[in-house]
Design a protein around this motif. Structure first.
Motif, PDB file in Angstrom:
ATOM      1  N   ILE A   4     -46.441  62.536  11.463  1.00 21.76           N
ATOM      2  CA  ILE A   4     -47.017  63.206  12.622  1.00 21.76           C
ATOM      3  C   ILE A   4     -47.476  62.113  13.572  1.00 21.76           C
ATOM      4  O   ILE A   4     -48.214  61.223  13.192  1.00 21.76           O
ATOM      5  CB  ILE A   4     -48.240  64.060  12.209  1.00 21.76           C
ATOM      6  N   SER A   6     -48.719  62.719  16.854  1.00 23.67           N
ATOM      7  CA  SER A   6     -49.762  63.042  17.833  1.00 23.67           C
ATOM      8  C   SER A   6     -50.688  64.087  17.244  1.00 23.67           C
ATOM      9  O   SER A   6     -50.312  64.827  16.348  1.00 23.67           O
ATOM     10  CB  SER A   6     -49.137  63.566  19.112  1.00 23.67           C
ATOM     11  N   ALA A   7     -51.904  64.128  17.751  1.00 23.76           N
ATOM     12  CA  ALA A   7     -52.906  64.989  17.134  1.00 23.76           C
ATOM     13  C   ALA A   7     -52.555  66.460  17.273  1.00 23.76           C
ATOM     14  O   ALA A   7     -52.861  67.264  16.428  1.00 23.76           O
ATOM     15  CB  ALA A   7     -54.264  64.726  17.765  1.00 23.76           C
ATOM     16  N   GLY A   8     -51.866  66.849  18.320  1.00 24.55           N
ATOM     17  CA  GLY A   8     -51.483  68.239  18.470  1.00 24.55           C
ATOM     18  C   GLY A   8     -52.683  69.112  18.740  1.00 24.55           C
ATOM     19  O   GLY A   8     -53.804  68.641  18.867  1.00 24.55           O
ATOM     20  N   ALA A  10     -53.115  72.449  17.118  1.00 23.40           N
ATOM     21  CA  ALA A  10     -53.110  73.644  16.292  1.00 23.40           C
ATOM     22  C   ALA A  10     -54.512  74.146  15.979  1.00 23.40           C
ATOM     23  O   ALA A  10     -54.796  75.317  16.038  1.00 23.40           O
ATOM     24  CB  ALA A  10     -52.359  73.392  15.002  1.00 23.40           C
ATOM     25  N   ARG A 160     -54.518  62.952  11.327  1.00 22.81           N
ATOM     26  CA  ARG A 160     -53.696  63.617  12.338  1.00 22.81           C
ATOM     27  C   ARG A 160     -53.115  64.925  11.785  1.00 22.81           C
ATOM     28  O   ARG A 160     -53.027  65.920  12.494  1.00 22.81           O
ATOM     29  CB  ARG A 160     -52.568  62.683  12.813  1.00 22.81           C
ATOM     30  N   ARG A 164     -53.821  68.710  13.207  1.00 24.10           N
ATOM     31  CA  ARG A 164     -52.735  69.588  13.647  1.00 24.10           C
ATOM     32  C   ARG A 164     -52.660  70.883  12.833  1.00 24.10           C
ATOM     33  O   ARG A 164     -52.452  71.956  13.392  1.00 24.10           O
ATOM     34  CB  ARG A 164     -51.404  68.857  13.556  1.00 24.10           C
ATOM     35  N   TYR A 165     -52.812  70.768  11.533  1.00 27.51           N
ATOM     36  CA  TYR A 165     -52.561  71.934  10.672  1.00 27.51           C
ATOM     37  C   TYR A 165     -53.818  72.565  10.079  1.00 27.51           C
ATOM     38  O   TYR A 165     -53.737  73.609   9.444  1.00 27.51           O
ATOM     39  CB  TYR A 165     -51.630  71.537   9.518  1.00 27.51           C
ATOM     40  N   ASP A 195     -42.900  70.297  13.682  1.00 24.74           N
ATOM     41  CA  ASP A 195     -42.815  70.022  15.126  1.00 24.74           C
ATOM     42  C   ASP A 195     -41.950  68.820  15.442  1.00 24.74           C
ATOM     43  O   ASP A 195     -42.220  68.062  16.368  1.00 24.74           O
ATOM     44  CB  ASP A 195     -44.210  69.804  15.718  1.00 24.74           C
TER      45      ASP A 195
END
Ligand code: UTP
Length: 320
Positions: A4, A6-8, A10, A160, A164-165, A195
């Motif tokens: 992963i 980028s931090a995203g 979610a 990260r 994200r999750y 992603d």
């Protein structure tokens, strides 16, 4: 590592991880008698105790609040991260700025806290001892005798994934089948919706976990190693986790409950970098040799000596 990048966005509701918990209350029986009165986390790796590398790793990942879970015979761990004004005074008077800086650097790594685990009832119990300090936030757990190679970014990667999750994230390493009985072992499947960031399959969804399974019962060759980013939901589970393997309250068993429920995903980051278990004698020796070889101040002379030593051993074996 590039699961992963980028931090995203979610888990907009998910708070940032700022706290690290370092369990260091185990008995260290594999290293007796050295660990009879000295915590195994304080065994030196070149010129720093093992646990200092762990705190440095947490600090480098931006976790500036560190809770040490300590126990009997662990005063040295607490003292190591505290000021030693007398020593600093002596070094300052001598003008030994290099060592003074090294001593001071230790106390500046993070805001250090301690909690005592009254009895070594298991890693799960040690993590539960952190509950009142951690509160209702996600947090990282770094085992105090488990070292990740300098320059590796495993923990950042795991943070990260959590950002994200959501849920919890564990670190996994592929081991030989005859080693699975030494670890917690994970059943995994490809993570849904990585992603596109998960190009090399280093991010997986954990579907089951077993603590130290017999070789034939291991669900995979993915072993759990000593880095976790946990959802605070783990505390409620730990409150009711009964002693498992070895009669200890196992963190693996609590994570299994989360992994097999639908509400709290558990992801695994498969790590293929360097990791050392300094609580194991052979691994401890390898750690020192490898890290000493890499040190700019000690490495060149040490490597030279080491290769001569190895060659002389070969010669002795050939002539003996
Ligand atoms: P280990 O299983 O490696 O520690 O636990 P141990 O029990 O000290 O090891 P041996 O087998 O007797 O040599 C992993 C981490 O969890 C901590 C340990 O200090 C180590 O950092 N731990 C373990 C606790 O803090 N409390 C416990 O009750 C057990």
């Amino acid at each position: 590592m590039n699961a992963i990048t980028s931090a995203g966005a979610a888990s907009a509701a998910s708070p940032t991880v700022t706290k690290a918990v370092i369990p260091a209350a185990g008995l260290g029986t594999r290293f007796l008698p050295a660990t009879k009165a000295t915590p195994k986390e304080m065994l030196p790796v070149v010129d720093r105790p093992a646990i200092q590398y762990v705190v440095e790793e947490a600090s480098a990942a931006g976790l500036d609040d560190v809770l040490l879970v300590t126990g009997r015979n662990k005063r040295a761990v607490e003292d190591h991260f505290d000021n030693n004004t007398e020593l600093e005074h002596v070094l300052a008077a001598k003008g030994d700025t290099e060592r003074l800086e090294a001593v001071r650097q230790v106390t500046g790594l993070a805001r250090m806290h301690h909690v005592r685990q009254g009895a070594p009832l298991g890693l799960g119990h040690a993590v539960l001892c952190a509950r009142s300090h951690v509160g209702d936030e996600p947090f990282a757990v770094l085992l105090g005798d488990d070292l990740i190679g300098p320059g590796e970014t495993l923990l950042e990667e795991m943070l990260r994934v959590r950002a994200r999750y959501g849920g919890s994230v564990i670190a996994l390493m592929r081991v030989e089948p005859d080693q699975t009985h030494l670890y917690g072992c994970a059943a995994v499947e490809p993570a849904e919706d990585a992603d596109g960031g998960d190009g090399d399959g280093t991010l997986v969804r954990v579907t089951d976990l077993v603590e130290k399974p017999a070789r034939e019962a291991a669900p995979s060759r993915y072993a759990v190693i000593g880095r976790y980013v946990l959802d605070p939901a783990v505390f409620d589970v730990l409150e009711t986790t009964t002693p498992g393997h070895g009669g200890e309250i196992q963190l693996t068993d609590a994570l299994r409950e989360l992994a097999t429920s639908d509400e709290h995903p558990v992801h695994g980051v498969i790590f293929s970098g360097r990791r050392y278990d300094t609580g194991d004698r052979a691994s401890y020796l390898r750690t020192i040799v490898e890290l000493a070889c890499e040190r700019p101040d000690l490495g060149p002379d040490f490597r030279q000596w080491l290769s001569e030593f190895v060659l002389s051993g070969r010669r002795m074996a050939a002539t003996g």
